[in-house]
Design a protein around this motif. Structure first.
Motif, PDB file in Angstrom:
ATOM      1  N   SER A  51       0.825  -1.208   0.000  1.00 34.06           N
ATOM      2  CA  SER A  51       0.000   0.000   0.000  1.00 34.06           C
ATOM      3  C   SER A  51       0.859   1.258   0.000  1.00 34.06           C
ATOM      4  O   SER A  51       2.053   1.237   0.311  1.00 34.06           O
ATOM      5  CB  SER A  51      -0.935   0.018   1.203  1.00 34.06           C
ATOM      6  N   THR A  52       0.203   2.375  -0.357  1.00 36.46           N
ATOM      7  CA  THR A  52       0.847   3.691  -0.330  1.00 36.46           C
ATOM      8  C   THR A  52       0.230   4.522   0.786  1.00 36.46           C
ATOM      9  O   THR A  52      -0.998   4.618   0.868  1.00 36.46           O
ATOM     10  CB  THR A  52       0.645   4.415  -1.671  1.00 36.46           C
ATOM     11  N   PRO A  53       1.052   5.106   1.662  1.00 37.30           N
ATOM     12  CA  PRO A  53       0.483   5.891   2.769  1.00 37.30           C
ATOM     13  C   PRO A  53      -0.156   7.181   2.271  1.00 37.30           C
ATOM     14  O   PRO A  53       0.282   7.720   1.257  1.00 37.30           O
ATOM     15  CB  PRO A  53       1.706   6.186   3.646  1.00 37.30           C
ATOM     16  N   PRO A  54      -1.215   7.679   2.948  1.00 43.14           N
ATOM     17  CA  PRO A  54      -1.885   7.062   4.101  1.00 43.14           C
ATOM     18  C   PRO A  54      -2.940   6.043   3.666  1.00 43.14           C
ATOM     19  O   PRO A  54      -3.719   6.308   2.749  1.00 43.14           O
ATOM     20  CB  PRO A  54      -2.539   8.256   4.802  1.00 43.14           C
ATOM     21  N   THR A  55      -2.946   4.875   4.339  1.00 42.50           N
ATOM     22  CA  THR A  55      -3.881   3.808   3.999  1.00 42.50           C
ATOM     23  C   THR A  55      -4.391   3.156   5.276  1.00 42.50           C
ATOM     24  O   THR A  55      -3.613   2.878   6.197  1.00 42.50           O
ATOM     25  CB  THR A  55      -3.196   2.735   3.126  1.00 42.50           C
ATOM     26  N   LEU A  56      -5.694   2.894   5.325  1.00 43.89           N
ATOM     27  CA  LEU A  56      -6.288   2.158   6.438  1.00 43.89           C
ATOM     28  C   LEU A  56      -5.972   0.676   6.265  1.00 43.89           C
ATOM     29  O   LEU A  56      -6.323   0.072   5.254  1.00 43.89           O
ATOM     30  CB  LEU A  56      -7.803   2.384   6.473  1.00 43.89           C
ATOM     31  N   LEU A  57      -5.304   0.090   7.258  1.00 46.24           N
ATOM     32  CA  LEU A  57      -4.907  -1.316   7.185  1.00 46.24           C
ATOM     33  C   LEU A  57      -5.880  -2.235   7.914  1.00 46.24           C
ATOM     34  O   LEU A  57      -6.119  -3.363   7.483  1.00 46.24           O
ATOM     35  CB  LEU A  57      -3.508  -1.502   7.784  1.00 46.24           C
ATOM     36  N   TYR A  58      -6.384  -1.758   9.017  1.00 45.01           N
ATOM     37  CA  TYR A  58      -7.273  -2.589   9.846  1.00 45.01           C
ATOM     38  C   TYR A  58      -8.280  -1.675  10.518  1.00 45.01           C
ATOM     39  O   TYR A  58      -7.912  -0.638  11.076  1.00 45.01           O
ATOM     40  CB  TYR A  58      -6.450  -3.345  10.904  1.00 45.01           C
ATOM     41  N   GLU A  59      -9.536  -2.054  10.451  1.00 45.05           N
ATOM     42  CA  GLU A  59     -10.600  -1.243  11.049  1.00 45.05           C
ATOM     43  C   GLU A  59     -11.179  -1.964  12.245  1.00 45.05           C
ATOM     44  O   GLU A  59     -11.526  -3.151  12.164  1.00 45.05           O
ATOM     45  CB  GLU A  59     -11.703  -0.965  10.024  1.00 45.05           C
ATOM     46  N   GLU A  60     -11.246  -1.239  13.362  1.00 43.23           N
ATOM     47  CA  GLU A  60     -11.811  -1.803  14.582  1.00 43.23           C
ATOM     48  C   GLU A  60     -13.271  -2.158  14.345  1.00 43.23           C
ATOM     49  O   GLU A  60     -13.941  -1.597  13.486  1.00 43.23           O
ATOM     50  CB  GLU A  60     -11.678  -0.776  15.712  1.00 43.23           C
ATOM     51  N   GLU A  61     -13.762  -3.134  15.124  1.00 44.73           N
ATOM     52  CA  GLU A  61     -15.157  -3.541  15.009  1.00 44.73           C
ATOM     53  C   GLU A  61     -16.086  -2.362  15.252  1.00 44.73           C
ATOM     54  O   GLU A  61     -15.693  -1.357  15.830  1.00 44.73           O
ATOM     55  CB  GLU A  61     -15.450  -4.644  16.032  1.00 44.73           C
ATOM     56  N   SER A  62     -17.325  -2.492  14.793  1.00 41.55           N
ATOM     57  CA  SER A  62     -18.299  -1.424  15.002  1.00 41.55           C
ATOM     58  C   SER A  62     -18.454  -1.141  16.488  1.00 41.55           C
ATOM     59  O   SER A  62     -18.203  -2.000  17.327  1.00 41.55           O
ATOM     60  CB  SER A  62     -19.652  -1.822  14.399  1.00 41.55           C
ATOM     61  N   ARG A  63     -18.884   0.071  16.809  1.00 38.25           N
ATOM     62  CA  ARG A  63     -19.001   0.483  18.198  1.00 38.25           C
ATOM     63  C   ARG A  63     -19.966  -0.417  18.963  1.00 38.25           C
ATOM     64  O   ARG A  63     -19.754  -0.709  20.138  1.00 38.25           O
ATOM     65  CB  ARG A  63     -19.461   1.936  18.261  1.00 38.25           C
ATOM     66  N   ALA A  64     -21.015  -0.862  18.298  1.00 32.56           N
ATOM     67  CA  ALA A  64     -21.982  -1.733  18.974  1.00 32.56           C
ATOM     68  C   ALA A  64     -21.331  -3.048  19.386  1.00 32.56           C
ATOM     69  O   ALA A  64     -21.483  -3.514  20.519  1.00 32.56           O
ATOM     70  CB  ALA A  64     -23.179  -1.990  18.056  1.00 32.56           C
ATOM     71  N   VAL A  65     -20.579  -3.668  18.463  1.00 38.33           N
ATOM     72  CA  VAL A  65     -19.900  -4.928  18.773  1.00 38.33           C
ATOM     73  C   VAL A  65     -18.795  -4.692  19.793  1.00 38.33           C
ATOM     74  O   VAL A  65     -18.584  -5.487  20.710  1.00 38.33           O
ATOM     75  CB  VAL A  65     -19.336  -5.570  17.490  1.00 38.33           C
ATOM     76  N   GLY A  66     -18.068  -3.575  19.652  1.00 42.98           N
ATOM     77  CA  GLY A  66     -17.008  -3.253  20.603  1.00 42.98           C
ATOM     78  C   GLY A  66     -17.542  -3.059  22.010  1.00 42.98           C
ATOM     79  O   GLY A  66     -16.912  -3.453  22.997  1.00 42.98           O
ATOM     80  N   GLU A  67     -18.721  -2.434  22.122  1.00 42.31           N
ATOM     81  CA  GLU A  67     -19.345  -2.225  23.430  1.00 42.31           C
ATOM     82  C   GLU A  67     -19.654  -3.565  24.091  1.00 42.31           C
ATOM     83  O   GLU A  67     -19.381  -3.784  25.268  1.00 42.31           O
ATOM     84  CB  GLU A  67     -20.632  -1.420  23.258  1.00 42.31           C
ATOM     85  N   ILE A  68     -20.185  -4.496  23.318  1.00 38.20           N
ATOM     86  CA  ILE A  68     -20.516  -5.817  23.849  1.00 38.20           C
ATOM     87  C   ILE A  68     -19.248  -6.552  24.249  1.00 38.20           C
ATOM     88  O   ILE A  68     -19.192  -7.213  25.293  1.00 38.20           O
ATOM     89  CB  ILE A  68     -21.310  -6.620  22.808  1.00 38.20           C
ATOM     90  N   ARG A  69     -18.222  -6.454  23.421  1.00 37.42           N
ATOM     91  CA  ARG A  69     -16.962  -7.145  23.705  1.00 37.42           C
ATOM     92  C   ARG A  69     -16.389  -6.731  25.055  1.00 37.42           C
ATOM     93  O   ARG A  69     -15.861  -7.556  25.804  1.00 37.42           O
ATOM     94  CB  ARG A  69     -15.940  -6.817  22.605  1.00 37.42           C
ATOM     95  N   ASP A  70     -16.508  -5.453  25.398  1.00 37.99           N
ATOM     96  CA  ASP A  70     -15.900  -4.947  26.624  1.00 37.99           C
ATOM     97  C   ASP A  70     -16.759  -5.165  27.868  1.00 37.99           C
ATOM     98  O   ASP A  70     -16.229  -5.263  28.975  1.00 37.99           O
ATOM     99  CB  ASP A  70     -15.582  -3.452  26.476  1.00 37.99           C
TER     100      ASP A  70
END
Length: 540
Positions: free
Chosen positions: A221-240
């Motif tokens: 890839s060429t910067p700037p590039t998104l490599l990994y996106e965190e899970e959605s806030r709803a799923v992240g809330e449940i995970r925590d």
């Protein structure tokens, strides 16, 4: 304690509300197209090194340059730098097992000794953009799961301090040591206690796959590039926050429901049945009493039991909270006891408000003065007990001689600020009185336009509850007459989140119907009328 999560998905945002025994304790609102969320991984480039700040500004594609401080490079930065250079120069992913771990970075070093302008880095968002500031970054990369946190470039295994059983700690350490790859560290979270080896191994493989996919993308890839996106806030809330005490999760969107149901089925197959799809026409926040609590909890003044209240003022640097006894109906004749009772009640509400609004930084609380030292100590211990439920890192100081309590709380995301006031329905907040136009006539015109011009069928119009009650008043109400006139092709329902004379329309699949074209048509019709009048005047 009965804990429920309500997820309200709208075309623009995903709102998650956590309630405990029916009381709202946390509220998160995330734009559906939101970028630069905490945990996202980017291939970025150093834009400017600032020796005076011992930091660097990094281009990750955000309008404001991101900030990377020397202390956020992480202790294993030398190994990370070696890996990144090999990855970008060879355009191939180096073998982590064969990577030689370098000595830890000097904690008192200088940023210009390790970074230079134009250098390419793999960075992770540590704090979202707040106000006029860009994101804050770290190169100490981690991938967070339900039970484990994966940290590349080290071999350390850490166990949560909240796990008290020494035998269980030893078991988890031995288990993770036997399954983790070389040159990867693992942090064992509290939720991993008493979990089976298969569950921990399965999650570790998921985290490793996330790392491998992100690094493979970084190679070309060429910067700037998104490599990994965190899970959605709803799923992240449940995970925590997911725990056996969780009673139910309600979602009003089929796609988000599938995501959450799939995640809960993965981490707790026996609890998958607690996820429910809200298919009713009434708004989900209204159904579970969240809208009413939002309107009563996000103002400048927040009242609580017995007539007492607190006032919350916020600045760029800190938040100030003032406690007032108000007109307590059950006030004690003893002033000291009365002050203690109000302060203890206020402490409970303040702890809730900090979580609810996600206030971060420095918080100063002006409690009612108390003369006795044991009462001040009781209040301090009570606040510590209440704040123990807060997942954000925080520090609480005892009351000063001025009766002030100081709290520092981790600020990761911008504080949630909701406008609870409504514009004047007569002038729409413009300060002028409009001609007297009946809202009901305008609403009937909208219905006629939807059915006649747009050929809409089985649509729903949401209005303020007061308007809904007015339209449905009496046996032969306006609503009944309209339904008869238009052959029952629509329904009118209340929505507590709407302003007094506001409305919104959804089709039978709950997709918003845009009436902007009608506004353009109305404007064109008005212009034609004026043009016709001028033409008639000229002819005369």
């Amino acid at each position: 304690m009965k804990s429920e999560l309500i997820v309200d998905v709208t075309p623009a945002t995903i709102n998650t509300a956590l309630t405990e025994d029916g009381r709202l304790v946390t509220l998160q609102s995330e734009a559906r197209d939101a970028n630069y969320a905490v945990g996202n991984l980017y291939l970025a480039k150093v834009k400017k090194v600032m020796p005076g700040l011992n930091a660097a500004f990094i281009n990750v594609g955000h309008p404001k340059d991101a900030f990377l401080h020397y202390l956020d490079l992480g202790t294993h930065f030398n190994t990370y730098l070696q890996f990144t250079k090999q990855l970008r120069e060879s355009r191939r992913v180096p073998n982590m097992a064969k990577l030689q771990l370098n000595p830890e970075i000097d904690k008192h070093g200088a940023i210009n000794d390790v970074l230079e302008q134009g250098q390419e880095l793999i960075v992770q968002i540590a704090k979202e953009p707040i106000s006029t500031k860009g994101p804050r970054l770290t190169t100490e990369i981690s991938f967070t799961g339900r039970y484990l946190v994966l940290t590349p470039f080290n071999d350390r295994i850490s166990v949560s301090q909240k796990i008290k059983d020494s035998a269980e700690k030893k078991r988890l350490r031995s288990l993770i040591a036997s399954i983790k790859p070389k040159n990867f560290g693992v942090i064992i979270r509290t939720s991993a206690e008493n979990k089976k080896a298969a569950e921990l191994h399965s999650e570790l493989q998921v985290l490793l796959k996330s790392w491998e996919d992100a690094i493979a993308k970084a190679a070309y890839s060429t910067p700037p590039t998104l490599l990994y996106e965190e899970e959605s806030r709803a799923v992240g809330e449940i995970r925590d926050i997911f725990s056996p005490d969780f009673e139910a999760i309600y979602v009003n969107d089929a796609q988000v429901y599938e995501q959450i149901h799939q995640y809960v089925s993965l981490i707790a197959p026996d609890r998958a049945g607690i996820v429910h799809l809200h298919a009713e026409d009434i708004p989900i926040f209204d159904k579970h009493g969240v809208t009413r609590q939002i309107k009563s909890s996000f103002g400048k003044t927040v009242s609580f039991k017995s007539g007492a209240y607190i006032i919350i003022e916020s600045t760029e640097a800190l938040h100030v909270i003032d406690v007032n006894s108000g007109n307590r109906s059950k006030a004690s004749t003893d002033q000291e006891s009365n002050a203690l009772n109000v302060n203890l009640l206020a402490a409970e509400e303040i702890a809730r408000q900090l979580r609810l609004r996600d206030l971060g930084g420095i918080i100063v609380i002006d409690f009612i003065d108390m003369a006795q030292a044991e009462h001040r100590q009781e209040l301090y211990l009570r606040m510590k007990e209440l704040m123990a439920k807060d997942r954000a890192r925080h520090n609480i100081l005892p009351l000063s001689k001025f009766g002030l309590m100081q709290i520092t709380r981790q600020r990761v995301r911008p504080a949630l600020e909701l406008i609870t006031a409504e514009s004047c329905p007569s002038c729409a907040g413009k300060g002028v009185v409009q001609p007297s136009l009946l809202f009901t006539d305008r609403l009937k015109d909208k219905i006629n336009y939807l059915i006649t011009d747009l050929k809409a069928d089985k649509f729903i119009i949401y209005v303020h509850p007061f308007v809904d009650a007015y339209l449905k008043k009496g046996f032969i109400s306006l609503y009944r007459r309209w339904r008869f006139e238009f052959k029952r092709k629509f329904r009118i329902l209340p929505d507590q989140s709407l302003a007094y004379l506001a409305y919104r329309v959804v089709d039978h699949q709950r997709n918003e119907i845009d009436l902007s074209e009608e506004k353009d048509t109305d404007q064109a019709t008005t212009k034609n009328r004026h043009r016709s009048k001028r033409q008639t005047s000229n002819d005369d």
